[in-house]
Enzyme design. Structure first.
Site: not given
Lengths: 664, 664
Positions: B305-307
């Site tokens: 997530d949230e790269v």
């Protein structure tokens, strides 16, 4: 040095210079400024290299983190310096120097102590100083010089009657250390349970404990845990009476024919070891020889209380032996037994202690007498050259108010007439937590917070004796010591919730807050006999020994400021409104239904209280018949019912007494 | 089978035939009579010989002893027979048969289950049935047939942002089992902490955890603990983003030049593993190969997530690689990374799970997608043939009311239009406990009791959806699960006492009962930035996510019976009287002083509530200006302040709305 009256005013005021400390140190000089306690807090030790002190610093730092809720990531400059001149004894030792000095200024704090024992106490005092201030947690600037009044400050815990596992023992050791108690008297065997693993005589724990005992590894763990906290461990194996659980596995030790079963009921048993057989002493020699190295402390308790001569008198062999040895009665037989046991203990490097029944002619010199039957026997023992410790007046299982224990002084009563040399043989005292009516869930609340008042009596100067100051400080310290892990407050709500059976518990809590559990002598119900298997899950178990709610109301009823009157009105209204709710939920619930009359009485007290306040505020004189009738009702309600005491009567009675004053 | 509406009436009535069960079983048929649960209670297993089942029987028996306060000394005839046809899988397995049947009559109780998994659930239901009856504790006669609606019922716990030690993990596993949750998703690495010992790459835990990590022995202990309770453990190592703590020890894995420090602030970090270097995959192959055998479950979570593409875009070597491999943007790079990781995991026998950002073209088939951004991505994933689990709507750290989570259905929203084959790929859901604003003291109260409502949504038939029944039962089960050891209720009073700084805490408690802590988005203060070292010891942390006191008042305000009016009056009076007391103690206390306006608002709400009740009871119409002004005040007070929500506005607003109704 401030006078105590003045100091106590300072401590209990709204803007206290010094937070509530307990036990009160010997000397407290408030300073100017404050030391911030934030996430950079750290402590450093100098002077000695000592594992006990290092681990205490870590432990106390972690506790400060919990009590403040501030995560610690230590900075490089220590906030607190602990300077300790010498390690002192490796194991806590009777009479070692426990003094310390604590200085706090805005720049930092410093503990100075001649030994590790004193430094540990200083760390506890320092933790008690920490409160939320205007900018964050802080400790006020202060200079403290402190040392104990008595060297033996003990708590006895009976794990024989009801089993208490190691977690409970350990958390109570933490709480003891927090209030500077330094002797853990571990009552390890009873008619109802033999609680230590014996490798030499395994039937002791196998047949005498229902499987509930401490392994030897656990014993070592507890002793080390106590040592780390500056606490001596004195084990007690109660002989020759109180030994039914021994006899379950080794009936041949008995004075009557077996077989024997673990005791399940309370009271004094007739079973006793046979003091006339050499095999008894061979057994004790080997057994005590096995136990002795587990406990590094030189003192070893052999009980000796409540020996009933009945089996000895009925046993012809024992009687023949007694005649042959010119032992005229059971007392003489017990003295003979004690002399033999003392010889055995001495061989194993131990000094004998026993309850005051052991004080008989020819009791070996050097023995320590623990007095439970009254101060007279203590005075008598020390007058005869024995050393003594007092437990009479400190029986926590009687569920007396803290003030009652606080009023008892080891050097008061019969001991007041002793000369100084004799008085010096009174080493201190022990509070006793007997186990008939406590279990894993309630034992903490039967020890704490009342044992804090006891701890102050033993530690602080004798002139520290203002009861209301004690109660104010005890209320704060009661909450603080829960950070050590004891659950005297935490276990209250779940017990109330259990009584409520999954329903919203507020009406049960209102009632529980207004009553007090009764102690040993009050634990009885018509037609019912308690056993060790009886559930301790009733109101009598949930209710505290002393109601904080009622205590606050008593103060308010005595003062009667407008704010006090408002608070009393609220509380009386609450009581009055509570009964209808309580009755609705009590039906069909075995734990509540018996409380229905009590709840009704509480509602009536609320009504009476409101009426009394009205008379007081209007200055109107109540009709004499009303007053008489209400006083009579109160007297009725003050009689214990369902093993609790309706504490709520007290503030109402204060108001009625005020109304009854002739001057009005 | 009873209809749920009727059943719920039966369950929530004053004389409930069946105590509050949660999650509600699939079928409940109340019977006649009751089974006594006393000190002779015992349970016996037949059918299979299984260590898991035997230890569960012992554990549940011990818990029944605690919840009733009845010491157990098992009799010879079992009270409860557990008949289990087969052991089932050795480790809890996705999709195994978890059904059971439970029959209670006055003669005894019987659980029948095809596997151990079902028998464990049956034991929990049986424990929930036990209440104090007219003669003692009892379970009512009942016939229950039960099975879960979803096979994946998880709780995700983030131990990366704030460290949570093994005791907290274990007690939460007990509480999970109590409400039939069966997946523990263990979020083990974050920018702020790498929480598992790696023997191959020790700098991961040594430099990435501040010394706060699980040893591999502890990991095995947790996995075994969970397995014993029928709970699968799915570990998550979040890559390639959320990896700052990895880079602290292994900066060469990063996409930007180091050095890196453990993250201390919240929010999304730019740091990410370099997806273009072969060394990254060699590292992951060895590291995941080391971790894989610690976790027997085939599912393995890689986060994803949230790269943030920023470092990848700024790195010329990475850009060159992307160009060369025709990876047009950061998404494509992440897909490439995921494919490589999936190959590694497959080699180690694992099935990959990731957060819904991993759903990109060319995501390997077989992958499981966990949706946190909304139901649409879940529907999309299963429509594309992936399996999915829902977490959107189940974020416990948002501190929404239980009803909000209860209303979210994994098969609702965008998933409602799926065909049955697609819908079958929705395995279930996970509630997520992210760690920014919870620590050792508050995490339990941020999970429980709200996760109980979530557990019912996942386990029970979809038609079980009466919100007030849920709240009534949740209140009871919230208390019951504390017997497992979680401290969501127990930790409340000590936090209030801490706020009170040693003073009597009642005024703080009255305020705390009337407010609710705010979740992630509400945790902000002007000019202040939270870090992982910020103390979580304020009202926002002590206050519960949902106020039981206020909830009860809302019901009362809606019903307005005479008893309701009396209770509302009491509570409004309490609020009105509280402020003066609160103000007096708040001065000079950093934790309280910020709450002074809130306390004033609460007092005003009390006054308004009393006035509104007066209008309602007299039938008098309030002046329009008064009503408008009060509504405006309420609207102001409903805006969050000092990170809490003044829940007390709700019942008062209900009364004002009633007064504003045109018909009046």
């Amino acid at each position: 040095m401030l006078r105590y009256a003045l100091l106590i005013t300072l401590l209990s005021g709204a803007h206290a210079a010094v937070p509530p400390l307990m036990p009160m140190p010997a000397k407290v000089e408030p300073g100017t400024g404050r030391l911030a306690i934030d996430g950079g807090f750290s402590a450093a030790v100098s002077g000695v290299i000592d594992q006990r002190l290092d681990s205490a610093v870590r432990r106390v730092t972690a506790r400060i983190s919990r009590q403040t809720g501030v995560p610690m990531m230590p900075g490089t400059t220590p906030t607190l310096r602990v300077e300790c001149s010498a390690r002192g004894a490796q194991n806590p030792t009777l009479g070692e120097d426990e003094s310390y000095q604590l200085d706090v200024s805005s720049d930092g704090a410093r503990i100075q102590a001649p030994t590790v024992a004193g430094a540990l106490h200083g760390l506890e005092t320092f933790s008690q100083l920490i409160v939320p201030g205007a900018e964050g947690f802080e400790a006020p600037a202060v200079h403290i010089e402190d040392r104990p009044r008595f060297q033996w400050r003990g708590l006895m815990l009976d794990v024989g009657r009801h089993w208490l596992p190691i977690e409970i023992v350990e958390r109570n050791l933490d709480a003891m250390a927090a209030v500077k108690l330094n002797v853990f008297h571990w009552h390890l065997s009873e008619d109802q349970g033999f609680r230590v693993e014996s490798k030499l005589y395994p039937k002791l724990h196998q047949m005498g404990s229902d499987g509930l005992y401490f392994t030897q590894d656990e014993v070592r763990r507890v002793v080390a845990y106590a040592r780390d906290r500056g606490i001596r461990v004195v084990p007690e194996f109660d002989i020759p009476g109180h030994t039914t659980s021994w006899l379950a596995g080794y009936p041949e030790l008995g004075s009557a024919p077996g077989p024997f079963q673990i005791g399940r009921t309370w009271g004094v048993y007739e079973n006793a070891l046979d003091p006339t057989r050499e095999e008894t002493y061979q057994f004790l020699d080997r057994f005590l020889g096995e136990m002795a190295p587990l406990f590094p402390d030189p003192f070893f308790h052999i009980g000796g209380d409540e020996v009933v001569g009945k089996q000895w008198n009925a046993n012809t062999k024992i009687q023949a032996f007694a005649k042959q040895h010119n032992l005229k009665d059971a007392h003489a037989l017990q003295t003979y037994f004690n002399q033999r046991v003392q010889t055995i203990l001495k061989k194993h490097g131990k000094i004998m202690i026993g309850w005051d029944e052991i004080l008989q002619p020819d009791l070996p010199q050097g023995t320590v007498v623990q007095s439970w039957r009254g101060g007279e026997s203590l005075a008598k023992a020390v007058a005869q050259g024995y050393r003594g410790i007092l437990s009479s007046g400190y029986y926590l299982d009687h569920l007396q108010p803290a003030a009652a224990h606080y009023a008892v002084d080891p050097l008061g009563g019969a001991a007041a007439n002793l000369d100084s040399e004799q008085a010096a043989r009174i080493l201190g005292a022990e509070a006793c937590m007997w186990g008939e009516y406590v279990d894993w869930e309630t034992v903490d609340s039967r020890i704490w917070p009342r044992a804090v008042a006891f701890a102050e009596r033993l530690w602080s100067p004798r002139e520290v004796n203002d009861v209301e100051s004690m109660y104010t400080r005890m209320a704060a310290v009661s909450r603080w010591i829960e950070w050590t892990g004891v659950r005297h407050r935490a276990n209250y709500a779940p017990m109330i919730d259990r009584l409520a059976g999954g329903n919203p518990a507020e009406p049960v809590r209102v009632l529980a807050d207004a009553v007090e559990g009764l102690g040993l002598s009050g634990r009885k119900r018509p037609g019912f006999k308690y056993t060790s298997q009886t559930p301790l899950n009733r109101m009598a178990d949930a209710a505290r020994p002393e109601s904080e709610v009622v205590h606050a109301m008593q103060l308010a009823a005595a003062r009667r400021s407008p704010e006090d009157a408002a608070r009393l009105t609220e509380q009386f209204n609450r009581w009055a409104a509570n009964d209808a709710r309580f009755q609705a939920m009590a039906e069909g619930n075995v734990l509540l239904v018996e409380l229905k009359p009590l709840s009704k009485d509480l509602a009536a007290l609320g009504q009476t209280g409101l009426k009394a306040l009205e008379y007081l505020s209007t200055g109107q004189r109540p009709p004499a018949e009303w007053l008489a009738a209400e006083q009579k009702e109160i007297a009725r309600m003050q009689r214990p019912a369902v093993e609790v005491n309706l504490a709520a009567t007290r503030p109402v009675k204060l108001l009625l007494d005020e109304l009854a004053k002739p001057g009005r």
